[in-house]
Design a protein around this motif. Structure first.
Motif, PDB file in Angstrom:
ATOM      1  N   LEU A 141       2.826  64.479  26.663  1.00  0.00           N
ATOM      2  CA  LEU A 141       3.133  65.168  27.919  1.00  0.00           C
ATOM      3  C   LEU A 141       4.623  65.466  28.052  1.00  0.00           C
ATOM      4  O   LEU A 141       5.016  66.451  28.667  1.00  0.00           O
ATOM      5  CB  LEU A 141       2.677  64.337  29.117  1.00  0.00           C
ATOM      6  CG  LEU A 141       1.170  64.154  29.296  1.00  0.00           C
ATOM      7  CD1 LEU A 141       0.896  63.174  30.428  1.00  0.00           C
ATOM      8  CD2 LEU A 141       0.500  65.485  29.550  1.00  0.00           C
ATOM      9  N   TYR A 142       5.452  64.606  27.473  1.00  0.00           N
ATOM     10  CA  TYR A 142       6.904  64.763  27.566  1.00  0.00           C
ATOM     11  C   TYR A 142       7.488  65.519  26.373  1.00  0.00           C
ATOM     12  O   TYR A 142       8.696  65.649  26.246  1.00  0.00           O
ATOM     13  CB  TYR A 142       7.571  63.397  27.714  1.00  0.00           C
ATOM     14  CG  TYR A 142       7.245  62.757  29.040  1.00  0.00           C
ATOM     15  CD1 TYR A 142       7.959  63.081  30.181  1.00  0.00           C
ATOM     16  CD2 TYR A 142       6.199  61.849  29.155  1.00  0.00           C
ATOM     17  CE1 TYR A 142       7.644  62.514  31.408  1.00  0.00           C
ATOM     18  CE2 TYR A 142       5.881  61.275  30.373  1.00  0.00           C
ATOM     19  CZ  TYR A 142       6.607  61.615  31.494  1.00  0.00           C
ATOM     20  OH  TYR A 142       6.292  61.058  32.704  1.00  0.00           O
TER      21      TYR A 142
ATOM     22  N   GLN B 258      17.164  64.176  29.511  1.00  0.00           N
ATOM     23  CA  GLN B 258      16.844  65.512  30.022  1.00  0.00           C
ATOM     24  C   GLN B 258      17.967  66.493  29.707  1.00  0.00           C
ATOM     25  O   GLN B 258      17.721  67.583  29.200  1.00  0.00           O
ATOM     26  CB  GLN B 258      16.599  65.450  31.536  1.00  0.00           C
ATOM     27  CG  GLN B 258      16.069  66.733  32.106  1.00  0.00           C
ATOM     28  CD  GLN B 258      14.692  67.074  31.589  1.00  0.00           C
ATOM     29  OE1 GLN B 258      13.819  66.223  31.524  1.00  0.00           O
ATOM     30  NE2 GLN B 258      14.482  68.306  31.194  1.00  0.00           N
TER      31      GLN B 258
ATOM     32  N   TRP C  90      11.961  65.462  33.998  1.00  0.00           N
ATOM     33  CA  TRP C  90      12.657  65.259  35.272  1.00  0.00           C
ATOM     34  C   TRP C  90      11.927  64.260  36.161  1.00  0.00           C
ATOM     35  O   TRP C  90      12.539  63.610  37.006  1.00  0.00           O
ATOM     36  CB  TRP C  90      12.812  66.587  36.013  1.00  0.00           C
ATOM     37  CG  TRP C  90      13.880  67.467  35.440  1.00  0.00           C
ATOM     38  CD1 TRP C  90      13.691  68.636  34.754  1.00  0.00           C
ATOM     39  CD2 TRP C  90      15.297  67.267  35.479  1.00  0.00           C
ATOM     40  NE1 TRP C  90      14.894  69.159  34.369  1.00  0.00           N
ATOM     41  CE2 TRP C  90      15.898  68.339  34.807  1.00  0.00           C
ATOM     42  CE3 TRP C  90      16.102  66.273  36.014  1.00  0.00           C
ATOM     43  CZ2 TRP C  90      17.282  68.457  34.661  1.00  0.00           C
ATOM     44  CZ3 TRP C  90      17.482  66.393  35.871  1.00  0.00           C
ATOM     45  CH2 TRP C  90      18.052  67.457  35.200  1.00  0.00           C
ATOM     46  N   SER C  91      10.615  64.133  36.008  1.00  0.00           N
ATOM     47  CA  SER C  91       9.847  63.266  36.917  1.00  0.00           C
ATOM     48  C   SER C  91      10.266  61.795  36.843  1.00  0.00           C
ATOM     49  O   SER C  91      10.460  61.174  37.891  1.00  0.00           O
ATOM     50  CB  SER C  91       8.347  63.437  36.702  1.00  0.00           C
ATOM     51  OG  SER C  91       7.968  63.078  35.399  1.00  0.00           O
TER      52      SER C  91
ATOM     53  N   LEU D 138       8.885  68.123  32.195  1.00  0.00           N
ATOM     54  CA  LEU D 138       8.255  66.961  32.827  1.00  0.00           C
ATOM     55  C   LEU D 138       9.181  65.748  32.797  1.00  0.00           C
ATOM     56  O   LEU D 138       9.023  64.812  33.572  1.00  0.00           O
ATOM     57  CB  LEU D 138       6.927  66.641  32.140  1.00  0.00           C
ATOM     58  CG  LEU D 138       6.029  65.619  32.819  1.00  0.00           C
ATOM     59  CD1 LEU D 138       5.675  66.049  34.241  1.00  0.00           C
ATOM     60  CD2 LEU D 138       4.772  65.397  32.010  1.00  0.00           C
TER      61      LEU D 138
ATOM     62  N   ASN E 173      10.808  67.665  27.633  1.00  0.00           N
ATOM     63  CA  ASN E 173      10.523  68.947  28.287  1.00  0.00           C
ATOM     64  C   ASN E 173      10.751  68.821  29.799  1.00  0.00           C
ATOM     65  O   ASN E 173      11.276  67.807  30.272  1.00  0.00           O
ATOM     66  CB  ASN E 173       9.095  69.405  27.948  1.00  0.00           C
ATOM     67  CG  ASN E 173       8.038  68.409  28.388  1.00  0.00           C
ATOM     68  OD1 ASN E 173       8.227  67.631  29.323  1.00  0.00           O
ATOM     69  ND2 ASN E 173       6.903  68.440  27.713  1.00  0.00           N
TER      70      ASN E 173
END
Length: 116
Positions: free
Chosen positions: A31-32, A92, A102-103, A100, A98
């Motif tokens: 996911l990242y 980041q 930032w979350s 994501l 990517n």
């Protein structure tokens, strides 16, 4: 926000991500933007174990009375969340993850502010 609510939120977020990293680290890292491999899965699982530990700690302490132990837990969470924000921000800005990515940075920042 009340401290008990902040600790409950911290416990829930840590539990969700912790169990995800323990059970399916390869799907979480994808996911990242990472390519899963056995070493990353191992480190991801260890990270997940730490998150589950923090979840249990904050859940257990969320309604405790003000004490030296509770202040120590809050200090540890403040320092850990501040460091987590710095690491996530560096990753980041360095292009390691990517969008994501930032979350976790935002989550760490909000938690650090809350525990501060």
């Amino acid at each position: 926000m009340k401290l008990s609510s902040l600790m409950t939120f911290n416990a829930l977020v840590a539990a969700v991500f912790g169990f995800a990293f323990v059970l399916i680290p390869w799907q979480v890292v994808v996911l990242y933007g990472f390519e899963p491999n056995p070493q990353l899965n191992y480190v991801g699982r260890l990270f997940g174990v730490a998150l589950v530990t923090f979840a249990l700690l904050t859940w257990s302490a969320r309604n405790s009375a003000d004490s030296e132990a509770r202040r120590a837990i809050i200090l540890a969470l403040l320092v850990g969340d501040a460091l987590g924000f710095i690491v996530a921000l560096a990753a980041q800005l360095g292009g390691l993850v990517n969008a994501l990515g930032w979350s976790p940075g935002v989550s760490y920042l909000l938690l650090a502010i809350g525990f501060g």
